[in-house]
Design an enzyme around this catalytic site. Sequence first.
Site, PDB file in Angstrom:
ATOM      1  N   GLY A 117       0.828  -1.202   0.000  1.00 49.20           N
ATOM      2  CA  GLY A 117       0.000   0.000   0.000  1.00 49.20           C
ATOM      3  C   GLY A 117       0.864   1.253   0.000  1.00 49.20           C
ATOM      4  O   GLY A 117       2.084   1.195  -0.218  1.00 49.20           O
ATOM      5  N   ASP A 144      -8.626   0.218   1.235  1.00 49.33           N
ATOM      6  CA  ASP A 144      -8.980   1.635   1.421  1.00 49.33           C
ATOM      7  C   ASP A 144      -9.082   2.372   0.080  1.00 49.33           C
ATOM      8  O   ASP A 144      -9.699   3.423   0.009  1.00 49.33           O
ATOM      9  CB  ASP A 144      -7.923   2.344   2.292  1.00 49.33           C
ATOM     10  CG  ASP A 144      -7.724   1.662   3.631  1.00 49.33           C
ATOM     11  OD1 ASP A 144      -8.649   0.952   4.075  1.00 49.33           O
ATOM     12  OD2 ASP A 144      -6.636   1.819   4.226  1.00 49.33           O
ATOM     13  N   HIS A 269     -12.337  -6.661  10.556  1.00 45.45           N
ATOM     14  CA  HIS A 269     -11.403  -7.269   9.593  1.00 45.45           C
ATOM     15  C   HIS A 269     -12.059  -8.249   8.638  1.00 45.45           C
ATOM     16  O   HIS A 269     -11.371  -8.764   7.748  1.00 45.45           O
ATOM     17  CB  HIS A 269     -10.237  -7.922  10.337  1.00 45.45           C
ATOM     18  CG  HIS A 269      -9.364  -6.897  10.991  1.00 45.45           C
ATOM     19  ND1 HIS A 269      -9.721  -6.284  12.168  1.00 45.45           N
ATOM     20  CD2 HIS A 269      -8.198  -6.337  10.610  1.00 45.45           C
ATOM     21  CE1 HIS A 269      -8.801  -5.405  12.503  1.00 45.45           C
ATOM     22  NE2 HIS A 269      -7.861  -5.406  11.574  1.00 45.45           N
TER      23      HIS A 269
HETATM   24  O1  F6P Z   1      -5.374   0.034   5.627  1.00 48.37           O
HETATM   25  C1  F6P Z   1      -6.182  -1.082   5.732  1.00 48.37           C
HETATM   26  C2  F6P Z   1      -6.915  -1.107   7.058  1.00 48.37           C
HETATM   27  O2  F6P Z   1      -7.743  -2.257   7.089  1.00 48.37           O
HETATM   28  C3  F6P Z   1      -7.722   0.152   7.363  1.00 48.37           C
HETATM   29  O3  F6P Z   1      -8.911   0.225   6.651  1.00 48.37           O
HETATM   30  C4  F6P Z   1      -7.872   0.013   8.857  1.00 48.37           C
HETATM   31  O4  F6P Z   1      -8.023   1.283   9.467  1.00 48.37           O
HETATM   32  C5  F6P Z   1      -6.554  -0.589   9.271  1.00 48.37           C
HETATM   33  O5  F6P Z   1      -5.996  -1.203   8.132  1.00 48.37           O
HETATM   34  C6  F6P Z   1      -6.663  -1.588  10.387  1.00 48.37           C
HETATM   35  O6  F6P Z   1      -5.379  -1.966  10.742  1.00 48.37           O
HETATM   36  P1  F6P Z   1      -5.090  -3.143  11.759  1.00 48.37           P
HETATM   37  O7  F6P Z   1      -5.271  -4.428  11.027  1.00 48.37           O
HETATM   38  O8  F6P Z   1      -3.679  -2.916  12.133  1.00 48.37           O
HETATM   39  O9  F6P Z   1      -6.053  -3.022  12.890  1.00 48.37           O
END
Ligand code: F6P
Length: 362
Positions: A117, A144, A269
């Site tokens: 990303g 995103d 997730h």
């Molecule tokens: O950038 C991808 C993403 O899923 C975002 O949409 C979200 O804010 C973040 O990563 C969540 O991150 P983590 O898996 O570290 O909680």
Amino acid sequence: MKKTKKIGIMTTGGDCSGLNTVIQRVAYGARLRGWETWGILDGTDGLSVTPPAAIKIDDLTLPIENARLAGSFLHNGRAHALNFETAVHRGKVDLFNKRLRESLDQLKLDALILIGGNGSLSLAWSNRKTYRDLQLVCIPKTIDMDMPLTDRTIGFDTAVQQLTSFCDQLMLTARSHHRWFVVQAMGRDCGHLALNAGVAVGARAILIPEIKFDINALVNHIKNAPTDYGVIIVSEGITMRGHSGRPADMVLRKLTAAGLIARAAFPEHTQRAGDTIASDRILAARFADCALNAIENNETYVMTALDGDNVHTVTLADFVSAGEEMHDPKIPDLMTSNAYVSPDEPLLNVARDMGIYIGEQK
Ligand code: F6P
């Protein structure tokens, strides 16, 4: 005689659905070219250990029937390992770079395909002295869709599908109980995921960070809705002055205070999971092919990109300068980028014409 190449591939940053399809398509396309593919495990973590954590990929390593599965079969990294991000935070960039270089020297790769990303690609660009003579070709991925110079990123379409399916389920129980579900979408400061899923679901309202909204107007819109149930999607990146907590909870409190029956729901997730849908698999195949062609054509420091119907490469230099985040002139404290939802985004008008409350800005 044509030289056999040894290429590496790795997945960095957060996972999403579609990564395995890219890996499988790259390995398969490389084999047809007579090249070897090595998968680096755990992103750049795998290059910071001695010997480097890498496995040779053949047709049995990632069979085609598994290529649709979410997650990355090569892993995306460990929270506390030494990688680009943690090295920057811990002031260990020199150590990290030394190990990275040693690993690359040991692996003797001709080229590396980095699936990542914004953060990973920008870091790779700023660290180009360490990569030096290695051909670096990047493939953009993120749910995103906040990456500039490409109309799509791997994982976005599947995330929209996942969020849509989540809301579809809630819609049925919402109807049974005459109540509203406030669903919090991922996306960081970018509203593409919430906007697209909201239009797909037929949400009654969509709140995204890029568009100013008036919470009282939202409450009135829900009160005057033709149904007494439905879904309201809010991006995780929205803020409400004088309120704190999770955005879905903030909106829920306002609806409840106005006498509406509502609940908050968090797909979290699951938006990064789910079997890769066809459009993401096709994009994965196109980006993999483009990346292999770029290696063949001796391109380096490039990213594959979708521009309308065409897939091509753009330079990482252009990518980095196009994606710079800046303060949004209209919303103080909000960071924006030209990869985020623009006020001219046609889907905004579609949403308005569907009677969806999308905010105040025309
Ligand atoms: O950038 C991808 C993403 O899923 C975002 O949409 C979200 O804010 C973040 O990563 C969540 O991150 P983590 O898996 O570290 O909680």
